[in-house]
Design a protein around this motif. Structure first.
Motif, PDB file in Angstrom:
ATOM      1  N   TYR A  32       1.044  -1.056  -0.013  1.00  0.00           N
ATOM      2  CA  TYR A  32       0.043  -0.171   0.003  1.00  0.00           C
ATOM      3  C   TYR A  32       0.906   1.246   0.146  1.00  0.00           C
ATOM      4  O   TYR A  32       1.643   1.448   0.941  1.00  0.00           O
ATOM      5  N   PHE A  34       2.100   5.487  -0.793  1.00  0.00           N
ATOM      6  CA  PHE A  34       1.687   6.768  -0.622  1.00  0.00           C
ATOM      7  C   PHE A  34       2.610   7.657  -1.104  1.00  0.00           C
ATOM      8  O   PHE A  34       3.813   7.435  -1.047  1.00  0.00           O
ATOM      9  N   ARG A  94       2.830   0.944   3.655  1.00  0.00           N
ATOM     10  CA  ARG A  94       2.295   0.672   4.881  1.00  0.00           C
ATOM     11  C   ARG A  94       3.213  -0.682   5.465  1.00  0.00           C
ATOM     12  O   ARG A  94       3.795  -1.369   4.729  1.00  0.00           O
ATOM     13  N   TYR A  96       3.277  -3.378   7.481  1.00  0.00           N
ATOM     14  CA  TYR A  96       3.174  -4.535   7.207  1.00  0.00           C
ATOM     15  C   TYR A  96       1.565  -5.105   7.262  1.00  0.00           C
ATOM     16  O   TYR A  96       0.837  -4.099   7.464  1.00  0.00           O
ATOM     17  N   GLY A  98      -2.068  -5.677   7.792  1.00  0.00           N
ATOM     18  CA  GLY A  98      -2.709  -5.220   8.963  1.00  0.00           C
ATOM     19  C   GLY A  98      -2.093  -4.177   9.756  1.00  0.00           C
ATOM     20  O   GLY A  98      -2.714  -3.727  10.953  1.00  0.00           O
ATOM     21  N   ALA A  99      -0.951  -3.511   9.546  1.00  0.00           N
ATOM     22  CA  ALA A  99      -0.611  -2.453  10.295  1.00  0.00           C
ATOM     23  C   ALA A  99      -1.284  -1.260  10.279  1.00  0.00           C
ATOM     24  O   ALA A  99      -1.956  -0.961   9.082  1.00  0.00           O
ATOM     25  N   ASN A 100      -1.372  -0.286  11.163  1.00  0.00           N
ATOM     26  CA  ASN A 100      -2.096   1.010  11.040  1.00  0.00           C
ATOM     27  C   ASN A 100      -1.178   2.057  10.739  1.00  0.00           C
ATOM     28  O   ASN A 100      -1.541   2.883   9.930  1.00  0.00           O
ATOM     29  N   ASN A 101       0.007   1.903  10.789  1.00  0.00           N
ATOM     30  CA  ASN A 101       0.993   3.059  10.466  1.00  0.00           C
ATOM     31  C   ASN A 101       1.833   2.891   9.406  1.00  0.00           C
ATOM     32  O   ASN A 101       2.009   1.776   8.816  1.00  0.00           O
ATOM     33  N   LEU A 102       2.190   3.922   8.739  1.00  0.00           N
ATOM     34  CA  LEU A 102       3.170   4.151   7.461  1.00  0.00           C
ATOM     35  C   LEU A 102       4.642   4.123   7.811  1.00  0.00           C
ATOM     36  O   LEU A 102       4.976   4.667   9.119  1.00  0.00           O
TER      37      LEU A 102
ATOM     38  N   TYR B  34      -1.873   9.657  15.351  1.00  0.00           N
ATOM     39  CA  TYR B  34      -0.232   9.508  15.194  1.00  0.00           C
ATOM     40  C   TYR B  34       0.456  10.902  15.884  1.00  0.00           C
ATOM     41  O   TYR B  34       0.308  11.802  15.086  1.00  0.00           O
ATOM     42  N   TYR B  36       4.584  11.926  15.041  1.00  0.00           N
ATOM     43  CA  TYR B  36       5.729  12.009  14.422  1.00  0.00           C
ATOM     44  C   TYR B  36       6.647  12.995  14.804  1.00  0.00           C
ATOM     45  O   TYR B  36       6.401  14.009  15.193  1.00  0.00           O
ATOM     46  N   LEU B  46       7.986   7.828  13.510  1.00  0.00           N
ATOM     47  CA  LEU B  46       6.859   7.575  14.290  1.00  0.00           C
ATOM     48  C   LEU B  46       7.063   7.279  15.705  1.00  0.00           C
ATOM     49  O   LEU B  46       8.014   6.597  16.056  1.00  0.00           O
ATOM     50  N   ARG B  97      -6.244   1.603   8.037  1.00  0.00           N
ATOM     51  CA  ARG B  97      -5.026   1.369   7.697  1.00  0.00           C
ATOM     52  C   ARG B  97      -4.639   1.437   6.263  1.00  0.00           C
ATOM     53  O   ARG B  97      -3.527   1.467   5.793  1.00  0.00           O
ATOM     54  N   GLN B 101      -2.887   9.284   5.661  1.00  0.00           N
ATOM     55  CA  GLN B 101      -2.966   9.986   6.874  1.00  0.00           C
ATOM     56  C   GLN B 101      -2.746  11.387   6.575  1.00  0.00           C
ATOM     57  O   GLN B 101      -2.313  11.977   5.425  1.00  0.00           O
TER      58      GLN B 101
END
Lengths: 114, 112
Positions: A32, A34, A94, A96, A98-102, B34, B36, B46, B97, B101
């Protein structure tokens, strides 16, 4: 491990010429991806994303990016650069499944020369 | 439409002083939030993220902590600041997810 690389710290392009900002990635599952842009003393602004579907993704301000699975790349492009496009550009993936963070790259500074 | 607010925009603090940076989001419910830190105008590190009230995940052991007392409020704190805490702190939110963001305009923190 997930990672994203922006091999160029600095890209210079003449106004009106096409621009490319490079990004390669490494993920264990489906990527994913960005792109963000940051102007001085501001937060990051979202430009576009690739989740699934067409490999060519169109985004804000005339930018587009091409997803290339075989080369694990997601380069940002614009047909005709503007001076106002000068900024810091970040690629992100993304972290991994299922992760929420980038996970963000280190950024590429684009300078468009009048 | 959704908006995100961060304050203050700039902050100068002495070493050893406490810190509280606040971030609030409007126009959405139950966002992922989040924090950062960006050093020298480059890569983002992060620090914390939260998927709900009272749920905080820490990514990097450090002198900072985060709290989420309300659904759309995210606070970054420190009891005693270090010189190494200087930087540009960015708050962001997302709806999930696979979604982008969205960032606030940041707080530039200088430690003297």
């Amino acid at each position: 491990a997930q990672s994203v690389a922006q091999p160029e710290d600095q890209v210079n392009v003449a106004e009106g010429n096409p621009l490319t900002v490079k990004c390669t990635y490494s993920v264990s599952g489906n990527p994913y991806l960005f792109w963000y842009v940051q102007y001085p003393n501001r937060g990051l602004q979202f430009l576009l994303k690739y989740i699934t579907g067409d490999n060519l993704v169109k985004g804000s301000y005339g930018f587009e990016a091409e997803f290339n699975k075989s080369q694990t790349s997601f380069h940002l492009k614009k047909p005709s650069a503007l001076v106002s496009d000068s900024a810091l550009y970040f690629c992100a993936v993304r972290e991994y499944a299922g992760a929420n963070n980038l996970f963000f790259g280190t950024g590429t500074r684009l300078t468009v020369i009048p | 439409s959704q908006t995100i607010h961060q304050w203050p925009a700039t902050l100068v603090q002495p070493v050893g002083s406490p810190l509280s940076l606040e971030c609030t989001v409007e126009g959405t419910s139950n966002p992922n939030l989040y924090w950062y830190r960006q050093a020298a105008g480059r890569g983002l590190q992060l620090l914390f993220y939260s998927v709900g009230i009272g749920q905080i995940s820490s990514e990097v052991p450090q002198n900072l902590s985060a709290s989420r007392p309300q659904d759309r409020q995210f606070i970054l704190s420190s009891k005693k600041l270090l010189l190494s805490d200087s930087g540009f702190y960015l708050c962001a939110w997302s709806t999930g997810r696979n979604q982008p963001q969205h960032f606030g305009d940041g707080t530039r923190l200088s430690i003297l």
